[in-house]
Scaffold this motif. Structure first.
Motif, mmCIF file in Angstrom:
data_model
loop_
_atom_site.group_PDB
_atom_site.id
_atom_site.type_symbol
_atom_site.label_atom_id
_atom_site.label_comp_id
_atom_site.label_asym_id
_atom_site.label_seq_id
_atom_site.Cartn_x
_atom_site.Cartn_y
_atom_site.Cartn_z
ATOM 1 N N GLU A 441 0.822 -1.209 0.000
ATOM 2 C CA GLU A 441 0.000 0.000 0.000
ATOM 3 C C GLU A 441 0.859 1.263 0.000
ATOM 4 O OE1 GLU A 441 -2.920 -0.083 3.120
ATOM 5 O OE2 GLU A 441 -3.112 -2.265 3.002
ATOM 6 N N PHE A 442 0.300 2.329 -0.575
ATOM 7 C CA PHE A 442 0.974 3.624 -0.626
ATOM 8 C C PHE A 442 0.756 4.342 0.697
ATOM 9 C CE2 PHE A 442 0.859 8.223 -1.721
ATOM 10 C CZ PHE A 442 2.134 8.362 -2.252
ATOM 11 N N LYS A 443 1.781 4.356 1.532
ATOM 12 C CA LYS A 443 1.684 4.980 2.847
ATOM 13 C C LYS A 443 2.967 5.764 3.136
ATOM 14 C CE LYS A 443 -1.701 2.142 5.271
ATOM 15 N NZ LYS A 443 -1.996 1.442 6.537
ATOM 16 N N PRO A 444 3.058 6.986 2.632
ATOM 17 C CA PRO A 444 4.263 7.794 2.855
ATOM 18 C C PRO A 444 4.581 8.020 4.321
ATOM 19 C CG PRO A 444 2.892 8.764 1.141
ATOM 20 C CD PRO A 444 2.086 7.670 1.768
ATOM 21 N N GLU A 445 3.567 7.933 5.188
ATOM 22 C CA GLU A 445 3.816 8.199 6.612
ATOM 23 C C GLU A 445 4.800 7.204 7.226
ATOM 24 O OE1 GLU A 445 -0.283 5.997 6.543
ATOM 25 O OE2 GLU A 445 0.891 7.375 5.294
ATOM 26 N N ARG A 446 5.033 6.082 6.554
ATOM 27 C CA ARG A 446 5.997 5.120 7.097
ATOM 28 C C ARG A 446 7.414 5.724 7.135
ATOM 29 N NH1 ARG A 446 4.891 0.341 4.964
ATOM 30 N NH2 ARG A 446 3.352 0.901 3.369
ATOM 31 N N PHE A 447 7.654 6.782 6.332
ATOM 32 C CA PHE A 447 8.965 7.438 6.310
ATOM 33 C C PHE A 447 8.988 8.717 7.146
ATOM 34 C CE2 PHE A 447 9.167 4.912 2.377
ATOM 35 C CZ PHE A 447 10.424 4.318 2.525
ATOM 36 N N ALA A 448 7.982 8.915 7.987
ATOM 37 C CA ALA A 448 7.882 10.150 8.775
ATOM 38 C C ALA A 448 9.095 10.360 9.677
ATOM 39 C CB ALA A 448 6.602 10.141 9.607
ATOM 40 N N GLU A 449 9.694 9.279 10.150
ATOM 41 C CA GLU A 449 10.860 9.387 11.034
ATOM 42 C C GLU A 449 12.143 8.916 10.358
ATOM 43 O OE1 GLU A 449 10.145 8.257 15.230
ATOM 44 O OE2 GLU A 449 8.114 7.744 14.546
ATOM 45 N N GLY A 450 12.144 8.953 9.025
ATOM 46 C CA GLY A 450 13.350 8.611 8.285
ATOM 47 C C GLY A 450 13.384 7.178 7.778
ATOM 48 N N ILE A 451 14.393 6.900 6.977
ATOM 49 C CA ILE A 451 14.519 5.593 6.332
ATOM 50 C C ILE A 451 14.834 4.493 7.342
ATOM 51 C CG2 ILE A 451 15.914 4.253 4.702
ATOM 52 C CD1 ILE A 451 16.249 6.837 3.073
ATOM 53 N N SER A 452 15.752 4.761 8.271
ATOM 54 C CA SER A 452 16.162 3.738 9.236
ATOM 55 C C SER A 452 14.981 3.245 10.071
ATOM 56 C CB SER A 452 17.253 4.286 10.147
ATOM 57 O OG SER A 452 17.671 3.316 11.076
ATOM 58 N N LYS A 453 14.139 4.178 10.501
ATOM 59 C CA LYS A 453 12.958 3.808 11.289
ATOM 60 C C LYS A 453 11.970 3.010 10.438
ATOM 61 C CE LYS A 453 10.571 4.439 15.212
ATOM 62 N NZ LYS A 453 11.086 4.097 16.550
ATOM 63 N N ALA A 454 11.790 3.440 9.187
ATOM 64 C CA ALA A 454 10.837 2.758 8.302
ATOM 65 C C ALA A 454 11.260 1.326 8.013
ATOM 66 C CB ALA A 454 10.696 3.540 6.995
ATOM 67 N N THR A 455 12.583 1.105 7.903
ATOM 68 C CA THR A 455 13.078 -0.231 7.568
ATOM 69 C C THR A 455 13.427 -1.058 8.803
ATOM 70 O OG1 THR A 455 15.347 0.621 7.419
ATOM 71 C CG2 THR A 455 14.064 0.592 5.386
ATOM 72 N N LYS A 456 13.169 -0.489 9.989
ATOM 73 C CA LYS A 456 13.484 -1.178 11.252
ATOM 74 C C LYS A 456 14.970 -1.551 11.321
ATOM 75 C CE LYS A 456 8.812 -3.170 11.459
ATOM 76 N NZ LYS A 456 8.349 -2.682 10.148
ATOM 77 N N GLY A 457 15.802 -0.706 10.713
ATOM 78 C CA GLY A 457 17.243 -0.934 10.756
ATOM 79 C C GLY A 457 17.759 -1.926 9.744
ATOM 80 N N ASN A 458 16.860 -2.538 8.951
ATOM 81 C CA ASN A 458 17.283 -3.497 7.927
ATOM 82 C C ASN A 458 17.773 -2.760 6.684
ATOM 83 O OD1 ASN A 458 16.611 -6.105 9.098
ATOM 84 N ND2 ASN A 458 14.487 -5.431 8.975
ATOM 85 N N ASN A 459 18.634 -3.423 5.923
ATOM 86 C CA ASN A 459 19.071 -2.864 4.647
ATOM 87 C C ASN A 459 18.060 -3.285 3.578
ATOM 88 O OD1 ASN A 459 20.941 -1.477 2.935
ATOM 89 N ND2 ASN A 459 21.531 -3.465 2.131
ATOM 90 N N SER A 460 16.873 -2.660 3.634
ATOM 91 C CA SER A 460 15.775 -3.110 2.769
ATOM 92 C C SER A 460 15.178 -1.976 1.932
ATOM 93 C CB SER A 460 14.671 -3.739 3.635
ATOM 94 O OG SER A 460 14.274 -2.843 4.656
ATOM 95 N N PHE A 461 15.899 -0.859 1.819
ATOM 96 C CA PHE A 461 15.451 0.254 0.977
ATOM 97 C C PHE A 461 16.671 0.795 0.250
ATOM 98 C CE2 PHE A 461 14.476 4.853 0.369
ATOM 99 C CZ PHE A 461 13.360 4.712 -0.445
ATOM 100 N N PHE A 462 16.788 0.464 -1.038
ATOM 101 C CA PHE A 462 17.982 0.893 -1.771
ATOM 102 C C PHE A 462 17.651 1.190 -3.243
ATOM 103 C CE2 PHE A 462 17.915 -3.637 -0.809
ATOM 104 C CZ PHE A 462 17.848 -4.233 -2.068
ATOM 105 N N PRO A 463 16.778 2.177 -3.488
ATOM 106 C CA PRO A 463 16.441 2.530 -4.874
ATOM 107 C C PRO A 463 17.633 3.068 -5.655
ATOM 108 C CG PRO A 463 15.609 4.184 -3.351
ATOM 109 C CD PRO A 463 16.078 3.029 -2.518
ATOM 110 N N PHE A 464 18.657 3.568 -4.959
ATOM 111 C CA PHE A 464 19.868 4.073 -5.621
ATOM 112 C C PHE A 464 21.087 3.213 -5.285
ATOM 113 C CE2 PHE A 464 17.070 7.760 -5.166
ATOM 114 C CZ PHE A 464 17.099 8.287 -6.450
ATOM 115 N N GLY A 465 20.855 1.969 -4.873
ATOM 116 C CA GLY A 465 21.954 1.134 -4.430
ATOM 117 C C GLY A 465 22.291 1.444 -2.974
ATOM 118 N N TRP A 466 23.451 0.979 -2.537
ATOM 119 C CA TRP A 466 23.840 1.170 -1.132
ATOM 120 C C TRP A 466 25.335 0.935 -1.004
ATOM 121 C CZ3 TRP A 466 25.658 -1.288 3.326
ATOM 122 C CH2 TRP A 466 25.324 -0.667 4.537
ATOM 123 N N GLY A 467 25.925 1.390 0.083
ATOM 124 C CA GLY A 467 27.334 1.143 0.343
ATOM 125 C C GLY A 467 28.250 2.041 -0.469
#
Length: 523
Positions: A441-467
């Motif tokens: 579902e489209f829920k932008p509020e999941r990023f209200a406190e940033g990427i780390s909070k939204a991903t629960k600290g997992n490396n699971s959001f990398f639209p531009f790659g990572w590292g």
């Protein structure tokens, strides 16, 4: 006579040895090694379709993809994986999140665990960019395809062009390009105050214009020929890579190979002309311009001077051909990434109009009717949340791949030298174990406190790659997208047209197959 006969016998024997050795290598490549790798991976709990001689899954890939493209989705759903990746969806459904896809005789191992993805992104020496087909090096040249010292050198030279303070200097180019498109839309809807437009072609033109101005100080019209050639080259490359890769085949004078080479030469010559003119201006005393090319050439010149001054061994800076390759990468990656982000953002805000209202309120509160400035753009929290959520659901690139340099382990997995593995960005971005039951579902509020909070600290959001190899243009793309979205929200409200057909597809990057028809209302 006897000596001549002996020489002929030796020659025949040598020819036989060469033929037999070549035959053994071919048999190993197309049958023995794939079957050995399949057994090895199966023993580690990773399965897929059984390897089929020479073609693997390629025939199914082409067949299923062509069938999917013939039929749009019946409704606007964000769960489109089955359509854009029908083969992988089929294999994933049967074998689970970790599975094998056969690219001819080469297995591509799909990995889903965030901790393994993180490890692979960090260990750039052990896990390198894949060399599945040399055509990709021609299509995506430059720093994105380099490894080791060459990658480090190019990354060091290019980095200064993408610092935040340099991006501020490019904001006028962003504004001018956005203003042209918005003025065009205002004229088209002026008579009735509203009207239906297919915004996709204009958004492609917008991002092309931005990269032309920001990278080369020119406008879209001057850069249009390069973009048209890149578009043709991309389509040629797709046709080439969908068939089995045979070493050396690209050198055969087929119609497709000849045209690919012709387009490559034309792009090279056009970029060479731009760079040569810029170098001539610098040589007569002009200061480097504050665009990407100017910043790149200035950084390269300093690198060369430092290298000569230190009397270090090795090559100093980039050659002219290497600068041309980096410019080609600017053009292709810079245009495609932002245009796809913009089009899916407008479509999602048309579908979820409550978020459109919230974003507009933030933009008006921040800028009023004035031109958006860099400081204000960097503080747009709601717009940033929306862009992140769009990148989660509609990432420009569907998957990222790596190659195993030598026999090694990735977590508990034992991987042989030359093995390929990939991370399905779209699958990981929607994994319910990570994102929750509302992952689709489209829920932008999941990023209200940033990427780390939204991903629960997992490396699971990398639209531009990572590292270390994260995309250099990430901040560039997001700044351009924020400027464009802000200016559009200041001037228009918009909704989906009844004629819009939801049909995501991939042509290197994720696009709307039948365009993006919106009804624009002038504010």
């Amino acid at each position: 006579m006897v000596a001549s006969t002996e020489m002929m016998s030796i020659l025949v024997s040598l020819i036989c040895v060469v033929i037999v050795t070549g035959f053994i290598r071919v048999v190993d490549w197309i049958w023995l090694r794939p079957k050995k790798l399949q057994k090895m991976l199966n023993q580690q709990g990773i399965y897929g379709n059984s390897y089929r001689f020479l073609f693997g899954d390629l025939k199914d890939f082409s067949l299923l993809r062509n069938q999917a493209l013939k039929t749009p989705m019946t409704h606007f759903s964000d769960d489109y994986f089955r359509r854009v990746e029908p083969l992988r969806h089929q294999i994933l459904s049967k074998y689970g999140k970790d599975y094998i896809v056969w690219l001819g005789p080469i297995p591509m191992i799909h990995i889903s665990k965030p901790e393994l993805i993180r490890e692979a992104f960090i260990k750039t020496n052990e896990f390198t960019k894949p060399k599945v087909n040399p055509v990709f090096d021609k299509l995506f040249p430059g720093v994105v395809s380099y490894e080791g010292e060459k990658w480090a050198k190019h990354r060091k030279i290019i980095n200064p062009a993408f610092h935040m303070e340099k991006l501020k200097l490019m904001l006028p180019a962003f504004y001018e390009s956005c203003a042209e498109i918005i003025n065009k839309w205002e004229i088209e809807v002026a008579e009735m105050g509203s009207g239906e437009l297919n915004v996709w072609p204009d958004l492609m033109k917008l991002s092309a214009d931005v990269i032309s101005r920001a990278a080369f100080g020119s406008n879209y019209e001057e850069g249009r020929q390069i973009f048209e050639l890149l578009k043709e080259q991309t389509n040629l490359a797709l046709a080439i890579v969908q068939s089995v890769y045979i070493p050396g085949y690209r050198f055969l004078p087929t119609a497709r190979n000849r045209r690919f080479k012709e387009v490559e030469n034309q792009i090279h010559n056009l970029l060479h002309k731009i760079i040569k003119k810029r170098k001539k201006d610098i040589d007569v005393g002009e200061s480097p311009k504050a665009d990407l090319l100017g910043l790149l050439m200035d950084s390269n010149a300093k690198e060369i001077q430092q290298g000569v001054g230190s009397k270090a061994n090795g090559n100093f800076g980039m050659s002219l051909d290497e600068v041309i390759d980096e410019c080609k990468l600017f053009y292709l990656a810079g245009q495609e990434t932002t245009s796809t982000l913009l089009v899916w953002t407008l479509l999602m805000l048309s579908k979820h109009r409550d978020w459109q209202v919230r974003a507009r309120e933030e933009v008006i509160q921040t800028f009023g009717s004035s031109v958006p400035d860099f400081e204000g753009l960097s503080h747009l929290k709601t717009v940033t949340m929306i862009l992140y959520e769009v990148l989660r659901l509609y990432p420009p690139v569907m998957q990222l791949s790596r190659r195993v340099k030598q026999d090694t382990n990735l977590g508990a997995l034992s991987l042989p030298s030359g093995a390929l593995f990939s991370f399905s960005v779209i699958s990981i971005h929607r994994d319910m174990e990570i994102w929750g039951n509302d992952a689709h579902e489209f829920k932008p509020e999941r990023f209200a406190e940033g990427i780390s909070k939204a991903t629960k600290g997992n490396n699971s959001f990398f639209p531009f790659g990572w590292g270390p190899r994260i995309c250099l243009g990430e901040k560039f793309a997001l700044a351009e997208a924020k400027m464009a979205i802000s200016m559009i929200l200041q001037r228009f409200s918009f909704e989906l047209s009844p004629s819009y057909v939801h049909a995501p597809m991939t042509v290197m990057f994720l696009q709307p197959q039948h365009g993006a028809q919106l009804i624009l209302q002038k504010l």
